[in-house]
Write an enzyme that holds these catalytic residues in place. Sequence first.
Site, short mmCIF file in Angstrom:
data_model
loop_
_atom_site.label_atom_id
_atom_site.label_comp_id
_atom_site.label_asym_id
_atom_site.label_seq_id
_atom_site.Cartn_x
_atom_site.Cartn_y
_atom_site.Cartn_z
N ARG A 32 0.85 -1.20 0.00
CA ARG A 32 0.00 0.00 0.00
C ARG A 32 0.87 1.24 0.00
O ARG A 32 1.85 1.33 0.75
CB ARG A 32 -0.90 0.01 1.24
N ARG A 69 -7.75 19.16 6.92
CA ARG A 69 -6.52 19.22 7.71
C ARG A 69 -6.24 20.65 8.14
O ARG A 69 -6.72 21.61 7.53
CB ARG A 69 -5.33 18.66 6.92
N LYS A 213 -12.68 2.81 1.61
CA LYS A 213 -12.31 2.90 3.01
C LYS A 213 -13.47 3.49 3.81
O LYS A 213 -13.94 4.59 3.51
CB LYS A 213 -11.05 3.76 3.16
N THR A 271 -5.54 -0.42 10.69
CA THR A 271 -5.21 0.61 11.68
C THR A 271 -4.86 0.04 13.06
O THR A 271 -5.66 -0.64 13.70
CB THR A 271 -6.34 1.65 11.86
#
Length: 483
Positions: A32, A69, A213, A271
């Site tokens: 990934r 962000r 995701k 995760t």
Amino acid sequence: MKQTKIVASISDRNCDQDFIRKLFFAGMNVVRVNTAHAPADGIRKIIRNVRAVSSHIALMLDTKGPEIRTTNVAEPIEYKSGDIVKIFGRPDVDSAYGIVNLSYPDIAKDVKVGDEILFDDGELNMKVLEIDGPMVVTQVQNDGKLGARKSVNVPGEHIDLPALTDKDRANILLAIEEDIDFIAHSFVRSAEDVKAVQDILDAHNSDIKIISKIENQEGVDNIDEIIDASYGIMIARGDLGIEVPIARIPGLQREMIDKCVKKKKPVIVATQMLHSMINNPRPTRAEVTDIANAVYYRTDALMLSGETAAGKYPVEAVETMARIAEQAEKDRWRLKGLRVSLGEDCTQKEFLAYSAIESTRTLGVKGIITDSESGETARILASFRGTTPILAICYKEKTQRFLNLSYGVIPIYQKDHSMPQFIFTAALRMLRQKGYIELEDKIAYLSGSFGENGGTTFLEINKVGMVFDSKYQFHLPNHVEAD
């Protein structure tokens, strides 16, 4: 010998061929690449080195997706509980103490008084006190630091962000140009977000597969339509654990895995699976249990992030995950763990695949072989979560890599598919060499007898030794096509 697949994140700062080869031999199936942390040249460097090591390794590229962000800061800002902070949507303005700027211009339109705004994966929490035009006035709820370009989450609110950023589009075009295997699209909220990526792929006649995701409440709410629109699902527990109450994560994980298994779609659990191994050579007991539970729940694949991208013990992390997964697979069947049943509205292909898996339990069949153009038959076999290996003879090299996300499948690329008898016996020899089967064992063969597009039509079970007998012949056409 594990059947659960492993996805390992790799940084362009540590991606030399020897390192990738070590991860591959340790049990990694998919590499990934996190585009949030790698420039275009770095992404190409990773792709080039992975391909130099082995064509068997699949490549997965992340998009950033609809995320918010913070902007840049000269140095990390320290906050104390009770501090008042003003937040603006000014992507091009640096942040400083007392004023935090975000990459999303319309933040003041999408939050309300009383909302919590979480920064840096929840490390810092601010509560909205007032909204005054473009300014959001907040109060810090805990002591903490805020660095540059940290993640921002607003649990429970719909943030009206586009599904793709300009950088995402550029990276998708890069993925198409490099002919990688998977795009893992971040923060998928609905089937429309998946379609935004698929439209670009279709416009360029690309066969890259989309892994959605699931990282927020909207993704959870629309999980059925997202699964239907995607090749597979990644349960990205980092942001998901911030966006929804953290106590719900185990139940949501199990529910989403179950939905994917029933719909014959690959599912990845991701995760902090071995987070402690970023700095330590051994995992915690809780991490070992977490990995085992994901296997007990029947996940196709497990993912490592910082453990392999930036950790001190990347190879050990892959080896550890592989050992835990292999033991959990054995324990699950010893303890008569979660079986997958056949649905009432099954297709002929599903019925034959289920029968092949059942033959391993009732007749002692030691392995299953199938041939495949698209990989569908192999994925259906994988969905029933058997205990024996499934060897998939793939007539496309990309299909071989696509199946690197499917539980228990050993995909082998076979360029020449004009000699089915030769291909079948060669596959058997490979299983014998790997120690999976002996001459007296039974083997199952799942395929089709009507050529291309004829579908899966038969299941044959024979002794391995009989197949090697020179008198044994399949009564099949020259071209065998299972899908």
